[in-house]
Structure formats: structure tokens, C-alpha cells
Design an enzyme around this catalytic site. Structure first.
Site, PDB file in Angstrom:
ATOM      1  N   CYS A 178     -63.059 -36.512  18.805  1.00  0.00           N
ATOM      2  CA  CYS A 178     -64.424 -36.875  18.421  1.00  0.00           C
ATOM      3  C   CYS A 178     -65.468 -36.332  19.389  1.00  0.00           C
ATOM      4  O   CYS A 178     -66.614 -36.813  19.410  1.00  0.00           O
ATOM      5  CB  CYS A 178     -64.561 -38.380  18.282  1.00  0.00           C
ATOM      6  SG  CYS A 178     -63.687 -39.019  16.835  1.00  0.00           S
ATOM      7  N   SER A 181     -60.089 -39.952  19.908  1.00  0.00           N
ATOM      8  CA  SER A 181     -59.448 -38.643  19.943  1.00  0.00           C
ATOM      9  C   SER A 181     -60.086 -37.699  18.926  1.00  0.00           C
ATOM     10  O   SER A 181     -60.357 -38.086  17.791  1.00  0.00           O
ATOM     11  CB  SER A 181     -57.958 -38.793  19.630  1.00  0.00           C
ATOM     12  OG  SER A 181     -57.374 -39.676  20.568  1.00  0.00           O
ATOM     13  N   HIS A 193     -60.805 -44.157  28.320  1.00  0.00           N
ATOM     14  CA  HIS A 193     -60.671 -42.905  27.547  1.00  0.00           C
ATOM     15  C   HIS A 193     -62.047 -42.246  27.481  1.00  0.00           C
ATOM     16  O   HIS A 193     -62.699 -42.237  26.431  1.00  0.00           O
ATOM     17  CB  HIS A 193     -60.148 -43.253  26.142  1.00  0.00           C
ATOM     18  CG  HIS A 193     -59.725 -42.074  25.321  1.00  0.00           C
ATOM     19  ND1 HIS A 193     -59.642 -42.124  23.942  1.00  0.00           N
ATOM     20  CD2 HIS A 193     -59.352 -40.822  25.662  1.00  0.00           C
ATOM     21  CE1 HIS A 193     -59.234 -40.946  23.480  1.00  0.00           C
ATOM     22  NE2 HIS A 193     -59.061 -40.142  24.500  1.00  0.00           N
ATOM     23  N   ASP A 234     -61.398 -36.360  29.397  1.00  0.00           N
ATOM     24  CA  ASP A 234     -60.592 -37.265  28.581  1.00  0.00           C
ATOM     25  C   ASP A 234     -60.384 -38.651  29.193  1.00  0.00           C
ATOM     26  O   ASP A 234     -60.328 -39.627  28.463  1.00  0.00           O
ATOM     27  CB  ASP A 234     -59.218 -36.631  28.297  1.00  0.00           C
ATOM     28  CG  ASP A 234     -58.494 -37.283  27.126  1.00  0.00           C
ATOM     29  OD1 ASP A 234     -59.098 -37.401  26.045  1.00  0.00           O
ATOM     30  OD2 ASP A 234     -57.330 -37.688  27.298  1.00  0.00           O
ATOM     31  N   ARG A 241     -49.733 -37.545  18.461  1.00  0.00           N
ATOM     32  CA  ARG A 241     -49.283 -38.846  18.945  1.00  0.00           C
ATOM     33  C   ARG A 241     -48.786 -39.682  17.765  1.00  0.00           C
ATOM     34  O   ARG A 241     -49.233 -39.509  16.636  1.00  0.00           O
ATOM     35  CB  ARG A 241     -50.414 -39.584  19.668  1.00  0.00           C
ATOM     36  CG  ARG A 241     -50.712 -39.032  21.058  1.00  0.00           C
ATOM     37  CD  ARG A 241     -51.782 -39.835  21.773  1.00  0.00           C
ATOM     38  NE  ARG A 241     -53.055 -39.723  21.102  1.00  0.00           N
ATOM     39  CZ  ARG A 241     -53.573 -40.615  20.272  1.00  0.00           C
ATOM     40  NH1 ARG A 241     -52.920 -41.752  20.027  1.00  0.00           N
ATOM     41  NH2 ARG A 241     -54.722 -40.413  19.681  1.00  0.00           N
ATOM     42  N   LYS A 259     -51.808 -40.218  28.780  1.00  0.00           N
ATOM     43  CA  LYS A 259     -52.148 -41.472  28.106  1.00  0.00           C
ATOM     44  C   LYS A 259     -51.240 -42.618  28.562  1.00  0.00           C
ATOM     45  O   LYS A 259     -51.689 -43.760  28.719  1.00  0.00           O
ATOM     46  CB  LYS A 259     -52.081 -41.310  26.589  1.00  0.00           C
ATOM     47  CG  LYS A 259     -53.059 -40.259  26.054  1.00  0.00           C
ATOM     48  CD  LYS A 259     -54.466 -40.577  26.470  1.00  0.00           C
ATOM     49  CE  LYS A 259     -55.460 -39.468  26.307  1.00  0.00           C
ATOM     50  NZ  LYS A 259     -55.922 -39.139  24.996  1.00  0.00           N
ATOM     51  N   ARG A 317     -53.551 -27.265  20.399  1.00  0.00           N
ATOM     52  CA  ARG A 317     -54.177 -27.576  21.690  1.00  0.00           C
ATOM     53  C   ARG A 317     -54.044 -26.422  22.684  1.00  0.00           C
ATOM     54  O   ARG A 317     -53.185 -25.560  22.540  1.00  0.00           O
ATOM     55  CB  ARG A 317     -53.499 -28.812  22.297  1.00  0.00           C
ATOM     56  CG  ARG A 317     -53.595 -30.072  21.421  1.00  0.00           C
ATOM     57  CD  ARG A 317     -54.479 -31.113  22.031  1.00  0.00           C
ATOM     58  NE  ARG A 317     -54.830 -32.177  21.094  1.00  0.00           N
ATOM     59  CZ  ARG A 317     -55.762 -33.085  21.362  1.00  0.00           C
ATOM     60  NH1 ARG A 317     -56.420 -33.069  22.505  1.00  0.00           N
ATOM     61  NH2 ARG A 317     -56.054 -34.013  20.485  1.00  0.00           N
ATOM     62  N   TYR A 361     -44.533 -33.652  22.292  1.00  0.00           N
ATOM     63  CA  TYR A 361     -45.977 -33.465  22.136  1.00  0.00           C
ATOM     64  C   TYR A 361     -46.763 -34.164  23.252  1.00  0.00           C
ATOM     65  O   TYR A 361     -46.449 -35.296  23.636  1.00  0.00           O
ATOM     66  CB  TYR A 361     -46.462 -33.998  20.769  1.00  0.00           C
ATOM     67  CG  TYR A 361     -47.962 -34.039  20.707  1.00  0.00           C
ATOM     68  CD1 TYR A 361     -48.691 -32.856  20.542  1.00  0.00           C
ATOM     69  CD2 TYR A 361     -48.670 -35.216  20.912  1.00  0.00           C
ATOM     70  CE1 TYR A 361     -50.082 -32.874  20.559  1.00  0.00           C
ATOM     71  CE2 TYR A 361     -50.057 -35.242  20.925  1.00  0.00           C
ATOM     72  CZ  TYR A 361     -50.752 -34.067  20.751  1.00  0.00           C
ATOM     73  OH  TYR A 361     -52.116 -34.069  20.785  1.00  0.00           O
TER      74      TYR A 361
HETATM   75  P1  GTP Z   1     -59.101 -35.524  22.379  1.00  0.00           P
HETATM   76  O1  GTP Z   1     -58.643 -34.418  23.255  1.00  0.00           O
HETATM   77  O2  GTP Z   1     -58.205 -35.719  21.198  1.00  0.00           O
HETATM   78  O3  GTP Z   1     -59.323 -36.797  23.107  1.00  0.00           O
HETATM   79  O4  GTP Z   1     -60.486 -35.024  21.659  1.00  0.00           O
HETATM   80  P2  GTP Z   1     -62.006 -34.913  22.166  1.00  0.00           P
HETATM   81  O5  GTP Z   1     -62.674 -36.237  22.056  1.00  0.00           O
HETATM   82  O6  GTP Z   1     -62.044 -34.237  23.480  1.00  0.00           O
HETATM   83  O7  GTP Z   1     -62.673 -34.003  21.031  1.00  0.00           O
HETATM   84  P3  GTP Z   1     -63.181 -32.470  21.077  1.00  0.00           P
HETATM   85  O8  GTP Z   1     -64.343 -32.277  22.014  1.00  0.00           O
HETATM   86  O9  GTP Z   1     -61.997 -31.603  21.290  1.00  0.00           O
HETATM   87  O10 GTP Z   1     -63.745 -32.275  19.596  1.00  0.00           O
HETATM   88  C1  GTP Z   1     -62.913 -32.431  18.466  1.00  0.00           C
HETATM   89  C2  GTP Z   1     -63.572 -31.859  17.244  1.00  0.00           C
HETATM   90  O11 GTP Z   1     -64.881 -32.396  17.064  1.00  0.00           O
HETATM   91  C3  GTP Z   1     -63.732 -30.341  17.304  1.00  0.00           C
HETATM   92  O12 GTP Z   1     -63.398 -29.809  16.053  1.00  0.00           O
HETATM   93  C4  GTP Z   1     -65.190 -30.166  17.604  1.00  0.00           C
HETATM   94  O13 GTP Z   1     -65.666 -28.941  17.114  1.00  0.00           O
HETATM   95  C5  GTP Z   1     -65.837 -31.350  16.915  1.00  0.00           C
HETATM   96  N1  GTP Z   1     -67.090 -31.766  17.612  1.00  0.00           N
HETATM   97  C6  GTP Z   1     -67.252 -31.968  18.930  1.00  0.00           C
HETATM   98  N2  GTP Z   1     -68.541 -32.272  19.228  1.00  0.00           N
HETATM   99  C7  GTP Z   1     -69.219 -32.271  18.065  1.00  0.00           C
HETATM  100  C8  GTP Z   1     -70.585 -32.535  17.717  1.00  0.00           C
HETATM  101  O14 GTP Z   1     -71.453 -32.805  18.555  1.00  0.00           O
HETATM  102  N3  GTP Z   1     -70.911 -32.438  16.390  1.00  0.00           N
HETATM  103  C9  GTP Z   1     -69.981 -32.130  15.436  1.00  0.00           C
HETATM  104  N4  GTP Z   1     -70.378 -32.085  14.176  1.00  0.00           N
HETATM  105  N5  GTP Z   1     -68.673 -31.869  15.732  1.00  0.00           N
HETATM  106  C10 GTP Z   1     -68.293 -31.952  17.021  1.00  0.00           C
HETATM  107  C1  SPV Z   2     -55.899 -37.760  22.450  1.00  0.00           C
HETATM  108  O1  SPV Z   2     -55.217 -37.826  21.417  1.00  0.00           O
HETATM  109  O2  SPV Z   2     -56.825 -38.587  22.696  1.00  0.00           O
HETATM  110  C2  SPV Z   2     -55.679 -36.659  23.407  1.00  0.00           C
HETATM  111  C3  SPV Z   2     -54.523 -35.796  23.207  1.00  0.00           C
HETATM  112  O3  SPV Z   2     -56.418 -36.542  24.377  1.00  0.00           O
HETATM  113  S1  SPV Z   2     -53.054 -36.550  23.796  1.00  0.00           S
HETATM  114  O4  SPV Z   2     -52.904 -36.179  25.200  1.00  0.00           O
HETATM  115  O5  SPV Z   2     -51.965 -36.061  23.019  1.00  0.00           O
HETATM  116  O6  SPV Z   2     -53.172 -37.982  23.696  1.00  0.00           O
HETATM  117 MN    MN Z   3     -58.083 -38.049  24.325  1.00  0.00          MN
END
Ligand code: GTP
Ligand code: SPV
Ligand code: MN
Length: 594
Positions: free
Chosen positions: A251, A249, A227, A278, A70, A207, A367, A198
Site C-alpha cells: 500500500c 502490505s 509496520h 517497512d 505470505r 516479519k 519482489r 517466500y
Molecule cells: P510491502 O513491501 O508489501 O509492505 O509494500 P509497501 O507498503 O512497501 O508498498 P509499495 O510502496 O511497494 O507499493 C505497492 C503498490 O502500490 C505499487 O504497485 C505501487 O505502485 C502502488 N503505490 C504506491 N504508492 C502509491 C500512491 O501514492 N498512489 C497510488 N495510486 N499507488 C501507489
Molecule cells: C509485507 O507483506 O508486508 C512485506 C513483504 O513487507 S514480506 O516480507 O513477505 O512480509
Molecule cells: Mn511490509
């Protein structure tokens, strides 16, 4: 095909007149249409086939290397009044934005197909769901929208019945970052995006519609567009309670929504059900509780870090019928990313022979796009028209210091303050530096379609007679020790913290009142099986009063950016915490919360 709905036909005609496509295709959302699109993209080299034996139906898209995330500095909220967008958003006057976008879109689809993509955000029969139409010249976008939304004939039928829809116009243009904008016109319920293919920039249902436009509508109509993931936690007694959680994002939302209980809790009977990973739309029900739907139908998840250890549910859904974007591949054409240890990369995300000197094999923001129905933990209630009732709301950021593992807010207003105070280290999900601490209220900094001051007031407005509001918590899975390693194991073990929250909701667990909120002591959490060093638990559950005073003072500077528009209630909550911290600091010893 076209529509029986004159306003829709007329808009499509106008957009075609502007963009001059070679042909127009109205998407019906059928499997045959999807298969044909994939076949065309494979033939044109826009998609690459993956190993059909290990990953049937899976394909790989390599994006332009300058179009991988983004672009928040190019994402505008275009309201008549600048203040309605707020200091939290880049703003452009609607007239100027339209002039720029008209110039970019003029003739941009010459030689291309214009796809008309009717979609529904939310279960097709849900009163909470909302529809839109995206016009795009990208077959990749169409294929992703089919996995991520209820796309095609049924959405079109609902639009024709309802007589209104959010209008989205998208072109990949030249993929030139100098000719790239993502514009939102909340007053017109429209979106225009040019120059990127993207995810968050191009899949306009996600979003752009479900957060930026929907948050604006939600404020007017009395609901919330957030979110947040939505997850159902089934306890050993067989009751399921739903939690909505907002993390910025990359996290941990996808991971938490698909959590697999650690072995001791699994044996005790805990189960976890995924509703969404999400976005969460919540509205008060007749009973005063908040009822939530996931407006999406699929997951657009971060690939790196997804492994059998961290997220086996995700891994299990990714071995068929998935579109991968910017992952690496093995010699036998399987997808690969950092965190997968059972195979090795041969080509990197740009299709070059993998050379570790050039960085990771998969792009850090690579992704997967996959239908939610492929998720083994997908909830049987995820498509309920009325949604699921929310028992707890969780905010959380990526903070290597200061923020304890978990805080329970004293009440709704205190919880809203904790959400507004959220800050997090930046990730690869957006262009720009990674690991920089920034304020990200409710994880909505990039996604709130209006002034945060008004958004905080909207949140506070739910605290009214007749409501049965969820408890609010704040978590931090990312606290680091002196050695730079995470203090908390995270992933499945996060259930230990969620279980404490639900016990608190049921009045069945203890906590200590502190100036920043209620915190569990080590023995209030079910952490015996973890064998964590006592010093780690102490660090995760204690409060650095001087650090918190600085944090609350910095929050005051942030709140001041919103001027008189900031609700006084929020500032009062901040002062209350700061005053309580000052009283304690005046006392001699630092109190460990052990
Ligand atoms: P978006 O799709 O961008 O909104 O991301 P998201 O919030 O869904 O994050 P996602 O669950 O894909 O995790 C992103 C990164 O954080 C990955 O590399 C995970 O391995 C890491 N991660 C997720 N949960 C944990 C946790 O509980 N502890 C740690 N240390 N890392 C984590
Ligand atoms: C984020 O960045 O929080 C995502 C991926 O969930 S996107 O759909 O590109 O915003
Ligand atoms: Mn997101």
C-alpha cells in the site's frame, strides 16, 4: 566454526540432531561467502543470471508457483493462553505446535546443508537493536538475510556478549502448502517455519522476529515495533523532520520512503531521505520524544509498479547487486515487470514464453532484495545508534471511497483510535482474494504478536506526563472517482500532504475541525501546480456524514470482538466521533469542507 557461547552451540546441536543435515555451515557474512553461495545457486539452477552488462551482480529466483506470498492462515501465535494471542491471530497451544513442528522437521535436512545465520536487527551498535539466529536449509534465504540484516561475525559477537537471542528454525521442506506452518512462540522468543521459501515466511528476521516477536517484547519493555516506513523530510530552510508511516502490505510504504519531490517543490528546496521502508522500532528518549531505528539493512520491495515515474530512487538501486524473485525477463535477460515501459517481457515469472492470456508477466507480488546502501536517497542518519526523532505518525489504507486524503487526529488517543480503525483493500502480498476490504489496525493485523486489545492499550500508555508525542495523521492515496481512476496523483505529490502535516506540527498551517478530525481545505495544501479539477479536490477533502456514521458503527462491532479487554478509552473516542456525526446529521444540509 562454532561459537564461544555454549547455549548457542547446544541449540544448534539439538536442531541438527532433529533435522539431520549433511553438513553445518556457520555464516560469517563476508562478501566471499555471499559470492560462493550465489555461484552454487547459479550452478544448481536455484538462481538465474541476469544480463551482466545492464544488471551486474543481479540474479533471478523463480519460486515454487504455489509459494509466492505470505500465508496468514498458516501463521500462528502460540501462547499458553489463547487470549494472549487475541482474536486477531490464529492460535495454537505451544505443546501441540511443537509436536507438529517436530514431526515436520524430523530428518528434513537430510542431504542438505544447515546454515547458522546470526543476525542483528538494527545498527550493530544501537541499544535499540536486537539479535537473533536463524537456522535454515535454504541458500536463497541466507543470501537474502545478508542483504536484509546485519548478518554474520559482528552479529555473532554481539550475541556472545549479550548472552541472548531470538531462535529461528526454518526449512523449505517440500514446499507443500499442506505441510506449511509459520509458528511463533513469543514466551520462548522462538520461531519455527516449515514449507515455504517466500520472504515474510522464510526470512525470519523480518516479519516473524522484527514484528511478531518484537511487538511482544516491545510491550513488555515499553517501546513499539511497527509496520512502518521512516522518512526524513528536509524543508527549504534545511531542517529535516522524520515521519513514520504505517500502511498495509503493498500500500505504498517503499514508495513513500523513497519519494522524489515534484518539480516545483524540488526547486523550492525540498529533499527526502530514506531511513526505512517497512519496519520501525521506536522508543521514548530521555527528551520524551519517540526515537526510531529501521531494524532492517535492505529492502524487500514490490517490483510491479516500480518505474521511473513512480519511484526513480528504487529503480536506480536495482540495476546492480539485486536478487529478484518472480519477475519476468526480456529477451536479453533483463528483469521486467508491469510498469516498465522501456522494454518488453519475453519470459514470464515462471520462465515460460510470455502469453498475456495467462495473466501478468511478473507475479503481482514479485519482489527485489537489495542493500539499503544502494538507495540514492538513503539517509546519512539511517544508521545512527540512537535513531531519529519522530515528528509525525501516519496511518493509511487503500480505500477507494469514504476516507479523505488526510485527517489530523485531535490528540494521541484520537490518533490511536484512527489507527485501530484502519481498514484496507487486500493486495497480492498475502495469499487469498485481492481487493477485499478488511480491518487492518495500524497495518499490523498480520504482524502483531499478541492480543490487539492489549496492543491498543500499549499505544495509549505512551500518553503520559513527560512525553513529547508526535502528531498522528491518517491518509488515503487510493480514493477513486466515478470513472474508477485514482483522484489523487500519489507518489511524489504525496509530499504536498506531508508538508502540510509538518506545517501543522510547527503550528504554521490551517485546518478545519470536523467530527472525524482536522482536515485541510484545498487552499491549505500546496496543490496549485497539480491543476486538479475542483470536484476531485472537493471529493478528496469532504466528509460523507452518513457513510462515516456507518463506518463508526461497524468499528463498534469490531471493537466488541475484543470484549472487556478492549481499553475503554478507545471505545470512548469512537463514541465521541459518532456523537459528533449524529449532531451534524440532525442538521439539514450536508456540509462540504471546501
Ligand atoms: P510491502 O513491501 O508489501 O509492505 O509494500 P509497501 O507498503 O512497501 O508498498 P509499495 O510502496 O511497494 O507499493 C505497492 C503498490 O502500490 C505499487 O504497485 C505501487 O505502485 C502502488 N503505490 C504506491 N504508492 C502509491 C500512491 O501514492 N498512489 C497510488 N495510486 N499507488 C501507489
Ligand atoms: C509485507 O507483506 O508486508 C512485506 C513483504 O513487507 S514480506 O516480507 O513477505 O512480509
Ligand atoms: Mn511490509
Amino acid at each position: 566454526m562454532s561459537s564461544s557461547f555454549a547455549a548457542l552451540n547446544q541449540w544448534v546441536d539439538e536442531m541438527a540432531h532433529l533435522t539431520q543435515p549433511m553438513r553445518i555451515h556457520w555464516c560469517d557474512g563476508s562478501q566471499a561467502e555471499y559470492d560462493a553461495l550465489l555461484a552454487q545457486m547459479l550452478a544448481r539452477g536455484e538462481l538465474h543470471a541476469l544480463n551482466a552488462r545492464t544488471h551486474p551482480g543481479c540474479t533471478l529466483h523463480r519460486s515454487h508457483p504455489g509459494d509466492v506470498a505470505r500465508v496468514e492462515h498458516l501463521t500462528y501465535i502460540c501462547t499458553r493462553e489463547r487470549d494472549d494471542a487475541g482474536p486477531n491471530n490464529p492460535w495454537m497451544a505451544p505443546q501441540e505446535a511443537h509436536a507438529r513442528m517436530d514431526a515436520l522437521f524430523a530428518g528434513c535436512m537430510q542431504g542438505r546443508t544447515l546454515y547458522v545465520v546470526p543476525y542483528c536487527m538494527g545498527p550493530i551498535d544501537s541499544p535499540l537493536a536486537r539479535c537473533g539466529v536463524e537456522i535454515t536449509d535454504s541458500a536463497y534465504v541466507v543470501a537474502n538475510m545478508r542483504l536484509m540484516t546485519r548478518m554474520g561475525a559482528r552479529a555473532l559477537a554481539r550475541i556472545e556478549r549479550e548472552g541472548h537471542f531470538v531462535r529461528g528454525l526454518h526449512s523449505t521442506g517440500e514446499l507443500d502448502p499442506e505441510r506449511r506452518f509459520i509458528m511463533h512462540f513469543p514466551e520462548e522468543l522462538s520461531i519455527q517455519s516449515y514449507g515455504s521459501g517466500y520472504g515474510g515466511n522464510a526470512l525470519l528476521g523480518k516479519k516473524c522476529h522484527a514484528l511478531r516477536i518484537a511487538s511482544w517484547q516491545a510491550r513488555q519493555e515499553g517501546w513499539l515495533a511497527e509496520h512502518m516506513l521512516i522518512v526524513g523530510i528536509q524543508n527549504p530552510q534545511g531542517q529535516t523532520h522524520y515521519i513514520a508511516a504505517a500502511f498495509p502490505s503493498a500500500c505504498g510504504k517503499t514508495n513513500l520512503s523513497m519519494l522524489v519531490p515534484p518539480e516545483d517543490m524540488r526547486h523550492a528546496g525540498w529533499k527526502v531521505w530514506t531511513v526505512g521502508d517497512d519496519i520501525c522500532w521506536m522508543a521514548p528518549g530521555k527528551d520524551g520524544r519517540l526515537w526510531a531505528i529501521n531494524p532492517e539493512a535492505g529492502f524487500f520491495g514490490v517490483a510491479p509498479g516500480t518505474s521511473a515515474r513512480t519511484n526513480p530512487n528504487a529503480l536506480a538501486m536495482l540495476d546492480h547487486d539485486t536478487i529478484f524473485t518472480n519477475v519476468a525477463t526480456t529477451a536479453d535477460g533483463q528483469p521486467w515487470w508491469e510498469g516498465l515501459n522501456d522494454r518488453v517481457p519475453a519470459l514470464d515469472w515462471q520462465g515460460r514464453p510470455f502469453d498475456p492470456a495467462r495473466g501478468p508477466a511478473a507475479h503481482p507480488n514479485s519482489r527485489f532484495t537489495v542493500s539499503a546502501r544502494q538507495c540514492p536517497s538513503f539517509s546519512a542518519h539511517a544508521e545512527d545508534a540512537q535513531g531519529v526523532p519522530i515528528s509525525a505518525i501516519v496511518f493509511g489504507g487503500r480505500r477507494e471511497s469514504l476516507l479523505p486524503l488526510v485527517i489530523e487526529a485531535r490528540d494521541w488517543a484520537h490518533g490511536v483510535m484512527l489507527g485501530a480503525a484502519m481498514s484496507s483493500e487486500t493486495t497480492a502480498a498475502a495469499s487469498g482474494a485481492v481487493g477485499v476490504l478488511r480491518r487492518d489496525s495500524m497495518a499490523m493485523k498480520p504482524f502483531c504478536g499478541y492480543n490487539f486489545a492489549d496492543y491498543f492499550a500499549h499505544w495509549l500508555s505512551f500518553d503520559r506526563p513527560g512525553m513529547q508525542l508526535p502528531k498522528i495523521f491518517h491518509v488515503n492515496w487510493f480514493r477513486k472517482g466515478g470513472d474508477g481512476r485514482f483522484l489523487w496523483p500519489g507518489f511524489g505529490d504525496n509530499l504536498r500532504v506531508l508538508a502540510w502535516m509538518l506545517a501543522r506540527c510547527a503550528g504554521a498551517a490551517d485546518a478545519v475541525a470536523t467530527p472525524i478530525g482536522h482536515l485541510p481545505r484545498a487552499h491549505d495544501l500546496d496543490v496549485a501546480a497539480l491543476n486538479l479539477p475542483a470536484a476531485s479536490l472537493d471529493a478528496l477533502l469532504s466528509i460523507d456524514h452518513a457513510g462515516w456514521q456507518r463506518e463508526m458503527q461497524a468499528l463498534g462491532d469490531y471493537f466488541a470482538e475484543f470484549g472487556a479487554r478492549l481499553p475503554t478509552r478507545l471505545e470512548r473516542e469512537r463514541r465521541r466521533v459518532l456523537d459528533a456525526l449524529e449532531v451534524i446529521s440532525a442538521q439539514p444540509a450536508r456540509i462540504a469542507n471546501g
